[in-house]
Motif scaffolding. Structure first.
Motif, PDB file in Angstrom:
ATOM      1  N   TYR A 121       7.027 -19.594   0.740  1.00  0.00           N
ATOM      2  CA  TYR A 121       6.941 -19.927  -0.677  1.00  0.00           C
ATOM      3  C   TYR A 121       6.171 -18.883  -1.478  1.00  0.00           C
ATOM      4  O   TYR A 121       6.282 -18.822  -2.703  1.00  0.00           O
ATOM      5  N   ALA A 122       5.368 -18.077  -0.801  1.00  0.00           N
ATOM      6  CA  ALA A 122       4.530 -17.103  -1.502  1.00  0.00           C
ATOM      7  C   ALA A 122       5.275 -15.837  -1.885  1.00  0.00           C
ATOM      8  O   ALA A 122       4.733 -15.001  -2.607  1.00  0.00           O
ATOM      9  N   ASP A 123       6.513 -15.684  -1.425  1.00  0.00           N
ATOM     10  CA  ASP A 123       7.323 -14.510  -1.750  1.00  0.00           C
ATOM     11  C   ASP A 123       8.045 -14.771  -3.070  1.00  0.00           C
ATOM     12  O   ASP A 123       9.121 -15.372  -3.099  1.00  0.00           O
ATOM     13  N   ALA A 124       7.452 -14.316  -4.151  1.00  0.00           N
ATOM     14  CA  ALA A 124       7.963 -14.648  -5.485  1.00  0.00           C
ATOM     15  C   ALA A 124       9.385 -14.136  -5.691  1.00  0.00           C
ATOM     16  O   ALA A 124      10.221 -14.831  -6.291  1.00  0.00           O
ATOM     17  N   ASP A 125       9.688 -12.940  -5.231  1.00  0.00           N
ATOM     18  CA  ASP A 125      11.028 -12.387  -5.426  1.00  0.00           C
ATOM     19  C   ASP A 125      12.072 -13.209  -4.683  1.00  0.00           C
ATOM     20  O   ASP A 125      13.141 -13.520  -5.225  1.00  0.00           O
ATOM     21  N   LEU A 151       1.546 -22.978  -2.290  1.00  0.00           N
ATOM     22  CA  LEU A 151       1.943 -24.063  -3.179  1.00  0.00           C
ATOM     23  C   LEU A 151       2.251 -23.541  -4.575  1.00  0.00           C
ATOM     24  O   LEU A 151       3.204 -24.007  -5.227  1.00  0.00           O
ATOM     25  N   ALA A 152       1.487 -22.570  -5.034  1.00  0.00           N
ATOM     26  CA  ALA A 152       1.747 -21.991  -6.353  1.00  0.00           C
ATOM     27  C   ALA A 152       3.138 -21.370  -6.392  1.00  0.00           C
ATOM     28  O   ALA A 152       3.856 -21.490  -7.393  1.00  0.00           O
ATOM     29  N   GLY A 153       3.537 -20.727  -5.303  1.00  0.00           N
ATOM     30  CA  GLY A 153       4.868 -20.144  -5.250  1.00  0.00           C
ATOM     31  C   GLY A 153       5.961 -21.194  -5.280  1.00  0.00           C
ATOM     32  O   GLY A 153       6.972 -21.038  -5.970  1.00  0.00           O
ATOM     33  N   LEU A 154       5.758 -22.275  -4.521  1.00  0.00           N
ATOM     34  CA  LEU A 154       6.746 -23.354  -4.515  1.00  0.00           C
ATOM     35  C   LEU A 154       6.836 -24.016  -5.883  1.00  0.00           C
ATOM     36  O   LEU A 154       7.933 -24.211  -6.425  1.00  0.00           O
ATOM     37  N   THR A 155       5.700 -24.356  -6.445  1.00  0.00           N
ATOM     38  CA  THR A 155       5.689 -25.049  -7.736  1.00  0.00           C
ATOM     39  C   THR A 155       6.297 -24.187  -8.832  1.00  0.00           C
ATOM     40  O   THR A 155       7.085 -24.677  -9.658  1.00  0.00           O
ATOM     41  N   SER A 156       5.972 -22.908  -8.846  1.00  0.00           N
ATOM     42  CA  SER A 156       6.536 -22.010  -9.860  1.00  0.00           C
ATOM     43  C   SER A 156       8.046 -21.920  -9.735  1.00  0.00           C
ATOM     44  O   SER A 156       8.769 -21.916 -10.739  1.00  0.00           O
ATOM     45  N   ALA A 157       8.529 -21.857  -8.490  1.00  0.00           N
ATOM     46  CA  ALA A 157       9.969 -21.776  -8.278  1.00  0.00           C
ATOM     47  C   ALA A 157      10.675 -23.044  -8.752  1.00  0.00           C
ATOM     48  O   ALA A 157      11.725 -22.982  -9.404  1.00  0.00           O
TER      49      ALA A 157
END
Length: 235
Positions: A48-52, A74-80
């Protein structure tokens, strides 16, 4: 978003092995491929931390029970999800994933609290079957016109029955009622959501609480609900 007409699904699986995360998700990967998804598989929420990569993911299928998730994951998942990535899962793989994270619980909208057991006189040692009880899943009126549950009827299972703590920002399609039995500490029946959806930003979330074991996932109605839920949640 994924390029062209091909959609991308990320399957994140792991955690407690009692829910057979590999075998369970392997049941649905062919279905996703048949519906035009290119499927990636990860064995931890670090994906989830891989934004691209997440920006190009249309659907996350999570089967990760009783694990932990770091803030950056979690920030990556939530942002996605807020940007439109769908999130879907069943049983403890989504409703009992990261107990220590209040932000994750807010994202999902419902959290496993318990699965009541049989009376102690019926127990067989420490078997998981001590928690397999007969119960019914009741479809609510909105379910009859929803693409996940349209045309389906109430159904019965003998497996873990989830007592779920939830908020009212979920759209409940089906419920199950946990009976107050003579030996229970609660003195009236408790109704919990069994199938629900949730909107979070531009994303859609799907949760079904049945799915403890492979035989439950093979139940015709359970499998239909999950397969439809995966497609509904996807971008």
């Amino acid at each position: 978003m994924s390029q062209g007409t091909e959609r991308v699904a990320l399957v994140v699986r792991g955690g407690w092995e009692g829910h057979s995360p590999v075998a369970a998700t392997d049941m649905f990967i062919p279905f996703l491929k048949e519906h035009g998804f290119r499927v990636r598989v990860a064995d931890s929420p670090e994906a989830y931390a891989d934004a691209d990569a997440m920006a190009g993911t249309d659907l996350v299928v999570q089967c990760y029970t009783m694990g932990t998730i770091e803030p950056h994951q979690l920030a990556g998942l939530t942002s996605a999800v807020r940007a439109g990535t769908g999130l879907a899962g069943w049983h403890g793989g989504i409703a009992d994933s990261y107990r220590a994270s209040s932000d994750y619980l807010q994202l999902i909208g419902g959290q496993f609290a318990c699965h009541p057991a049989k009376h102690e006189s019926e127990w067989d040692g420490h078997s998981q079957a001590n928690y397999f009880i007969p119960y019914r899943v009741n479809l609510l009126p909105p379910a009859h016109s929803h693409p996940i549950t349209e045309g389906l009827d109430d159904f019965d299972l003998v497996t873990e029955q989830y007592w779920v703590l939830c908020d009212d920002y979920i759209d409940v399609l089906a419920t199950t009622t946990l009976k107050a039995r003579d030996w229970d500490p609660w003195d009236r029946d408790v109704t919990s959501p069994a199938v629900w959806t949730r909107r979070w930003g531009e994303g859609k979330i799907f949760v079904a609480t049945p799915g403890h074991s492979l035989d439950v996932l093979e139940h015709r109605t359970v499998r239909t609900i999950i397969e439809r839920g995966l497609l509904w949640a996807s971008r």
